[in-house]
Design an enzyme around this catalytic site. Structure first.
Site, short mmCIF file in Angstrom:
data_model
loop_
_atom_site.label_atom_id
_atom_site.label_comp_id
_atom_site.label_asym_id
_atom_site.label_seq_id
_atom_site.Cartn_x
_atom_site.Cartn_y
_atom_site.Cartn_z
N ASP A 209 -8.87 45.02 6.13
CA ASP A 209 -7.89 45.03 4.96
C ASP A 209 -7.35 43.61 4.84
O ASP A 209 -6.83 42.88 5.64
CB ASP A 209 -6.65 45.81 5.43
CG ASP A 209 -5.73 46.09 4.19
OD1 ASP A 209 -6.11 46.21 2.92
OD2 ASP A 209 -4.44 45.66 4.61
N GLU A 296 -12.22 45.94 0.77
CA GLU A 296 -12.13 46.48 -0.68
C GLU A 296 -12.74 45.52 -1.60
O GLU A 296 -12.48 44.27 -1.62
CB GLU A 296 -10.46 46.48 -0.88
CG GLU A 296 -10.02 47.95 -0.23
CD GLU A 296 -8.49 47.83 -0.35
OE1 GLU A 296 -8.06 49.09 -0.85
OE2 GLU A 296 -7.71 46.83 -0.07
N ASP A 392 -1.06 47.52 7.56
CA ASP A 392 -2.49 47.15 7.22
C ASP A 392 -3.46 47.65 8.05
O ASP A 392 -4.65 47.65 7.70
CB ASP A 392 -2.42 45.45 7.27
CG ASP A 392 -1.43 44.99 5.98
OD1 ASP A 392 -1.44 45.44 5.31
OD2 ASP A 392 -1.10 43.81 6.73
#
Ligand SMILES: [Zn+2]
Length: 456
Positions: A209, A296, A392
């Site tokens: 992340d 992501e 996170d």
């Protein structure tokens, strides 16, 4: 991995090594001269392409291209005889680079080419390896007119921190701040590793992340990287502004101005080096952790826009600092992704981008999605089950799970009763049911673990 070439002898990969150069005053003056001439050629050719392309087409019956512009170099040298003093290949490569810039523009990858500016884009390339020689043992780089031949400037001192095992392709000399570097492109033979899609194990999949509390958080709970500028708008920005003002106050062409420019350049270059170092270390560490790294699929441009106020991703844009960190890190993320992809490719792994959405709002333990679960940048506390984690870290686990689903290593049906996995692959709304949950490092959500579809 830059370019791959495949032929009868095997598969080859181009690698780049950047080494610091320690030129003498004469050599530095010569570099400046070459950079000035290549800049002149580049900018002149840019003007021709921008304003005179139609006239050229009418007169010659063909379009401007690298070849036609290259063919005009001798005429340009007649008009500006000082161009004859610098290596001809460097001038040709300037036109080649301009052509590439236009191709990138026409194919939608880049903005319209801009003129090159002194100190900012001082670089030139030697594409012919026969004209270049490296002596890594003594730390010397031989270039045209920089060697032992009479009237030459002598070879350039440099420091090789890595051995080059491959064949030389080209050498590009770049000024960065107040230093000069050589980017050495060389080709190595690579062993082709078999496609990993079939035989990847869940424990070889790692989620990362890119956050605002820590730059990079892995799904095994390791926080990587640091913020190069922890207080944006404060100390560093003020110093940069002051240096900029000092520069603006100096008379053009004065020694004082030259010194002010050097101070500003040193300041900027230092930050750039720090950021690069941070990215290189973090990406190398992540690449060692697993074969498939899930990230992501962040669209950096829309993200910085959201930091400016068009709030789209409410869960993340929690504080002004978050937005600023994001804006300042955007370049870092792009670079992190590129470097991580390259490092993974070298060992047969790969990068997997999953659509962003709800990864920071979803509870990894029970699957409940709620914006209110995220208490601050760092703290996540599920409103449904009370599960607490670093925000996170929770997101990194969710990202990893999306990757597992994509790879077919997790069963989408395992998300029972409302924990929908939408067609986009992102998490939808979840059940609000409370449940007991305990979570170890890298653990799976209870519904997946109990359905027995994953061997972790
Ligand atoms: Zn929960």
């Amino acid at each position: 991995m830059l370019i791959c070439s495949v032929n009868d002898h095997g598969v080859f990969q181009d690698l780049a090594l950047r080494v610091r150069l320690y030129p003498t005053d004469d050599q530095e003056a010569f570099f400046g001269q070459i950079a000035g001439c290549t800049r002149l050629v580049y900018n002149t050719a840019l003007v021709q392409r921008s304003f005179l392309w139609r006239q050229y087409q009418r007169a010659e019956g063909r379009s401007l291209s690298w070849y036609t512009q290259k063919a005009e170099l001798p005429a340009l040298k007649q008009a500006a005889p000082f161009l004859k003093d610098v290596p001809a290949h460097c001038l040709q490569m300037a036109l080649f680079d301009l052509n590439a810039a236009f191709r990138n523009f026409f194919e939608g990858r880049a903005a319209y080419p801009k003129p090159r500016r002194r100190y900012e884009h001082d670089s030139f390339r030697f594409p012919d390896r026969k004209q270049v020689r490296l002596d890594s043992r003594r730390g010397l780089l031989y270039l045209p007119k920089c060697g032992y031949r009479k009237g030459n400037n002598g070879p350039i001192r440099c420091r090789f921190h890595r051995r080059i095992k491959g064949s030389l392709r080209s050498v590009t000399i770049v000024r960065d701040g107040n230093h000069w570097y050589a980017s050495i492109l060389y080709r190595v033979k690579v062993e082709v590793s078999e496609p990993i899609n079939d035989n990847v194990l869940p424990e070889e999949v790692i989620g990362v992340d890119c956050g605002v509390a820590v730059p990079f958080m892995t799904s095994d709970g390791e926080a990587l990287g640091y913020f190069v500028d922890p207080r944006p708008g404060a100390g560093r920005a003020k110093r940069a502004k002051r240096l900029q003002q000092q520069l603006a106050r100096c008379r053009k062409g004065s020694k004082r101005r030259r010194r002010a420019r050097a101070r500003l350049a040193a300041f900027k270059a230092r930050e750039k080096r720090q950021r690069k170092d941070m990215i290189e270390q973090a990406s190398a560490r992540v690449a060692r952790k697993g074969k498939v790294v899930v990230l992501e699929d962040l669209r950096v441009r829309s993200m910085t826009a959201s930091a400016r106020g068009t709030a789209e991703d409410l869960g993340r844009n929690v504080a002004a600092k978050a937005g600023l960190n994001r804006a300042i890190l955007d370049k870092g993320w792009g670079m992190f992704r590129v470097r991580l992809g390259q490092k993974l490719a070298r060992k047969g792994g790969r990068l997997l981008a999953v659509p962003p959405g709800y990864t920071s709002q979803r509870c990894y333990a029970c699957g409940h999605v709620a914006a209110t679960s995220r208490l601050s940048q760092e703290r996540f506390e599920c409103v449904a089950c009370g599960h607490e984690a670093h925000a996170d870290y929770n997101a990194a686990l969710n990202i990893r799970l999306l990757g597992l689903l994509r790879l077919g290593l997790a069963d989408p049906n395992g998300f029972s009763a409302g924990t929908a996995v939408t067609a986009r692959g992102a998490f939808g709304v979840s059940r609000a049911a409370k449940r007991e949950c305990s979570l170890g490092s890298g653990g799976m959500p209870p519904e997946l673990a109990s359905s027995g579809c994953i061997a972790v």
